[in-house]
Design a protein around this motif. Structure first.
Motif, PDB file in Angstrom:
ATOM      1  N   THR A  66      -6.878   0.398  -2.478  1.00 37.93           N
ATOM      2  CA  THR A  66      -6.134  -0.285  -1.402  1.00 37.93           C
ATOM      3  C   THR A  66      -7.063  -0.964  -0.405  1.00 37.93           C
ATOM      4  N   LYS A  67      -8.311  -0.457  -0.275  1.00 34.54           N
ATOM      5  CA  LYS A  67      -9.255  -1.125   0.621  1.00 34.54           C
ATOM      6  C   LYS A  67      -9.604  -2.527   0.146  1.00 34.54           C
ATOM      7  N   LYS A  83       1.092   4.197  -2.865  1.00 39.10           N
ATOM      8  CA  LYS A  83       0.937   5.617  -2.534  1.00 39.10           C
ATOM      9  C   LYS A  83       2.118   6.429  -3.059  1.00 39.10           C
ATOM     10  N   VAL A  97      -6.574  10.532  -5.047  1.00 39.97           N
ATOM     11  CA  VAL A  97      -6.434   9.947  -3.708  1.00 39.97           C
ATOM     12  C   VAL A  97      -7.644   9.087  -3.359  1.00 39.97           C
ATOM     13  N   ALA A  98      -8.840   9.537  -3.765  1.00 40.77           N
ATOM     14  CA  ALA A  98     -10.043   8.738  -3.525  1.00 40.77           C
ATOM     15  C   ALA A  98      -9.954   7.407  -4.257  1.00 40.77           C
ATOM     16  N   LYS A  99      -9.463   7.430  -5.486  1.00 38.73           N
ATOM     17  CA  LYS A  99      -9.274   6.180  -6.241  1.00 38.73           C
ATOM     18  C   LYS A  99      -8.248   5.280  -5.533  1.00 38.73           C
ATOM     19  N   LEU A 100      -7.211   5.925  -4.994  1.00 41.73           N
ATOM     20  CA  LEU A 100      -6.189   5.160  -4.253  1.00 41.73           C
ATOM     21  C   LEU A 100      -6.807   4.462  -3.045  1.00 41.73           C
ATOM     22  N   ASN A 101      -7.574   5.199  -2.249  1.00 43.84           N
ATOM     23  CA  ASN A 101      -8.191   4.613  -1.050  1.00 43.84           C
ATOM     24  C   ASN A 101      -9.131   3.476  -1.411  1.00 43.84           C
ATOM     25  N   SER A 102      -9.901   3.659  -2.472  1.00 40.95           N
ATOM     26  CA  SER A 102     -10.822   2.615  -2.917  1.00 40.95           C
ATOM     27  C   SER A 102     -10.061   1.380  -3.366  1.00 40.95           C
ATOM     28  N   VAL A 148       0.836  -1.200   0.000  1.00 39.83           N
ATOM     29  CA  VAL A 148       0.000   0.000   0.000  1.00 39.83           C
ATOM     30  C   VAL A 148       0.873   1.252   0.000  1.00 39.83           C
ATOM     31  N   SER A 149       1.924   1.260   0.810  1.00 37.69           N
ATOM     32  CA  SER A 149       2.820   2.419   0.847  1.00 37.69           C
ATOM     33  C   SER A 149       3.511   2.633  -0.490  1.00 37.69           C
TER      34      SER A 149
END
Length: 692
Positions: A397-398, A368, A390-395, A364-365
């Motif tokens: 990695t979740k 990012k 960033v929203a796409k990233l969070n979605s 994940v890091s």
């Protein structure tokens, strides 16, 4: 030199040694309380020296061996004690630490004029022993002297006189060190190489627990600077037993070793994410009522503790690790693409042997950092565009799974997947309890194993692990503890003949030792019992005589005592007779510790009421009790294991209390007695003791 002259000479020598120790103690200044690091280190060294001298002041030494080294003209008297002490003026050794290489002669030499040798750091040192002398020193006073060997004199039957004297002493509420009476076979275990997992099969009263504790003290001495006491751990069967053994290591000058139970340690490691179902529930179920062999074989503890269950979880962990690799590209903005192949390359080349969740965190890091690098390289400054990325990233990695050990364990046991790991009903009931945050004892090994595989241990590795009553451990528990060491260094001890928790434990040491790499284990068998009289050991061996197994029966040290008594008793007169026997023993004023051992916790409550009604003060022990206080004690047989008492009264050894499957349980109860054993029985006596 005659006996009186020898005694006087030893008294004079002891007085001289104690005087020198007092002088050294008086020269030690007050503790440093400042902040200077160098001074703090010097203060620690001074405090260690003070503690060593205090240990020697109380009991300067316990043995003497006159050894003439090859090539030397005269023998040299060597005094052996718990702590080494050098003379203040000349630095000559007044007392040699019992763990020093030359001290091994005191334990290994058993008589005869043949040359002997010991292993020193400089190689093998040979020579001749001229005298071996046991000395009992208490409060700076010489109380007893026994010569077990004098060169040139005909040997008589005094070899074990000192040992028999010590064994005949009464017990209090704490286990004591055996440093003055360590036997040759025990000494071999204590001084064995650190980088082994030693498995010790020891009969009741063989001193295996004490040997393991002395081994810890030896390893800290032998490998000073390479291992640390705070990185050692002792696993005991319950908190009461921990209290019982708590005095041994301080008596040997050793501190800071963690002493705990597997359950307490596991709950702490899991950061208290689960609570433990009260152990009393399990114990009462298995010991308050009879069970057939099929129930034992199919018990939850046996299934969850098996190597098969561990290997099934390993397959699930492999599947989980594979799921950490995204199969779709990461596309935070139109035209931007991080391929699955690139992420797989990172995973395989950069993350080494790290734990599964640590690999996830690094993945994940890394994703990012890739996004941050892309945003910077493309000079993206628009806040809305950056927020969208960033929203796409969070979605993204979740969707890479993250679990704690309890979360993963519950998930694996739910639904059809759980039925592939355990019988469907067991998997379902376990998952249901986990929804409520509750685990059973047998769940702890899988949870610890999953936790370490998922999150690792950081720097929390153990230099050495002691597992007591290991016959009650499962293969999975050993597998979990293996992960806590970089290489096997364990002392694993127990007695298969006392394996009363067969619904969860083992029946053969190979079930545990076979889980370790070839060449990393050692096996010792201690069959001499130093605890009980010959009469008690012979009786206890009869209890097990109908059982099959490869373990040798206990061989008593020849210490004769009272005959074991089997006494019939009516139901109506039972409580009164218990009180009569106990009161008669107390009136003799020779027993400091007396135990009335019941079959179940419920029966012990009845016994305690009967004794109280008769005006006797007794402590009632249960599974929730943290300490054993000595004196008169009422205790369930399954909680008495590991303890010892001057006199034991088995409250009811009738056939209804101890059936064919209860031989080990009755054996445990009988072998708690040091000097006297009596068994009452209501109705027919148990068939386990034959024609007693």
């Amino acid at each position: 030199m005659n006996a009186q002259s020898a005694y006087q000479a030893e008294e004079a020598r002891l007085e001289d040694v104690v005087k020198d120790i007092r002088t050294q103690l008086g020269s030690i200044g007050p503790r440093y309380t400042g902040d200077d690091f160098t001074e703090q280190m010097l203060d620690l060294q001074q405090e260690e020296r003070r503690q060593r001298l205090e240990l020697a002041r109380k009991e300067a030494y316990f043995g003497r061996i006159d050894f003439q080294e090859e090539g030397k003209a005269e023998p040299k008297p060597l005094y052996i004690g718990k702590a080494g002490v050098a003379r203040s003026a000349s630095n000559d050794l007044l007392v040699i630490d019992w763990r020093a290489p030359v001290s091994s002669l005191f334990y290994s030499f058993s008589g005869g004029e043949a040359p002997v040798s010991y292993e020193s750091p400089d190689g093998e040192i040979g020579g001749t022993v001229h005298l071996k002398r046991n000395l009992m020193v208490r409060k700076q006073e010489l109380l007893r002297l026994v010569d077990s060997f004098v060169s040139g004199q005909e040997e008589d039957a005094v070899t074990d006189d000192f040992l028999l004297f010590r064994l005949g002493e009464s017990k209090d509420n704490k286990l004591r060190d055996i440093v003055s009476t360590i036997q040759q076979e025990q000494d071999k275990i204590i001084r064995a190489d650190k980088n082994l997992a030693l498995f010790i099969q020891g009969v009741a009263g063989s001193g295996k627990t004490t040997v393991a504790l002395h081994r810890l003290a030896f390893l800290l001495y032998q490998y000073a600077g390479r291992i640390r006491s705070e990185r050692m751990i002792i696993f005991a069967p319950n908190r009461m037993f921990l209290d019982y053994i708590s005095g041994v290591l301080p008596e040997l000058g050793v501190g800071d070793i963690v002493q705990t139970t597997f359950a307490d340690w596991a709950i702490e490691l899991l950061q208290k994410e689960v609570t433990l179902r009260p152990p009393a529930d399990t114990l009462e179920y298995w010991f308050e009522q009879p069970h057939d062999i099929d129930e034992y074989t199919n018990a939850s503890g046996r299934l969850k503790g098996s190597a098969d269950f561990k290997e099934a979880l390993d397959l699930k962990l492999s599947e989980l690790e594979a799921s950490l690799l995204p199969t779709e590209p990461f596309e935070p903005l139109p035209g931007w693409r991080l391929s699955p192949e690139r992420m797989k390359e990172w995973h395989e080349t950069d993350y080494g042997e790290e734990s599964i969740m640590r690999r996830r965190e690094r993945m994940v890091s890394r994703i990012k950092r890739w996004l941050e690098s892309e945003l910077k390289a493309r000079n993206v400054t628009d806040k809305k565009i950056r927020a969208k990325a960033v929203a796409k990233l969070n979605s993204f990695t979740k969707r890479i799974p993250s679990y704690t050990a309890p979360e993963l364990y519950r998930k694996l046991l739910e639904g059809k997947q759980g039925a592939s790991l355990l019988p469907a009903s067991l998997a379902k009931s376990t998952a249901t309890r986990f929804k409520q945050g509750e685990a059973e004892v047998e769940d702890l090994a899988p949870l610890v194993y999953l936790h370490i595989k998922l999150h690792g241990l950081g720097r929390s590795y153990f230099d050495h692990i002691v597992i007591d009553e290991a016959q009650d451990y499962s293969p999975f528990q050993l597998e979990a503890l293996r992960l806590c060491q970089q290489q096997p260094s364990m002392t694993v001890l127990g007695d298969l003949q006392q394996g009363i928790h067969s619904y969860a434990g083992i029946s053969d040491w190979n079930e545990l030792s076979g889980r370790l790499p070839e060449g990393s284990t050692g096996y010792y068998e201690l069959d001499r019992s130093y605890r009980s009289t010959t009469e008690i050991i012979d009786f206890a061996n009869r209890v097990l005589s109908g059982m099959s197994g490869t373990v040798k029966p206990a061989v008593p040290v020849f210490r004769s005592g009272d005959t074991v008594v089997m006494e019939p008793c009516t139901d109506s007169g039972w409580g009164g007779r218990l009180a009569e026997v106990v009161r008669s023993w107390q009136e003799e004023e020779v027993f400091q510790t007396i135990a009335v051992i019941g079959r179940t916790e419920r029966e012990c409550e009845e016994i305690h009421q009967a004794l109280t009604h008769a005006g006797l003060q007794a402590a009632l022990v249960n599974v929730r009790q943290p300490a054993y206080g000595g004196g008169l004690t009422v205790v369930p047989v399954y909680l008495s294991k590991g303890l010892e008492f001057d006199a034991v009264l088995i409250a009811d050894a009738g056939q209804s209390a101890y059936g064919p499957m209860d031989a080990k349980l009755l054996y445990v109860g009988c072998t708690r007695a040091l000097h006297r054993l009596r068994l009452l029985h209501r109705g027919e006596p148990t068939s386990l003791v034959g024609e007693a």
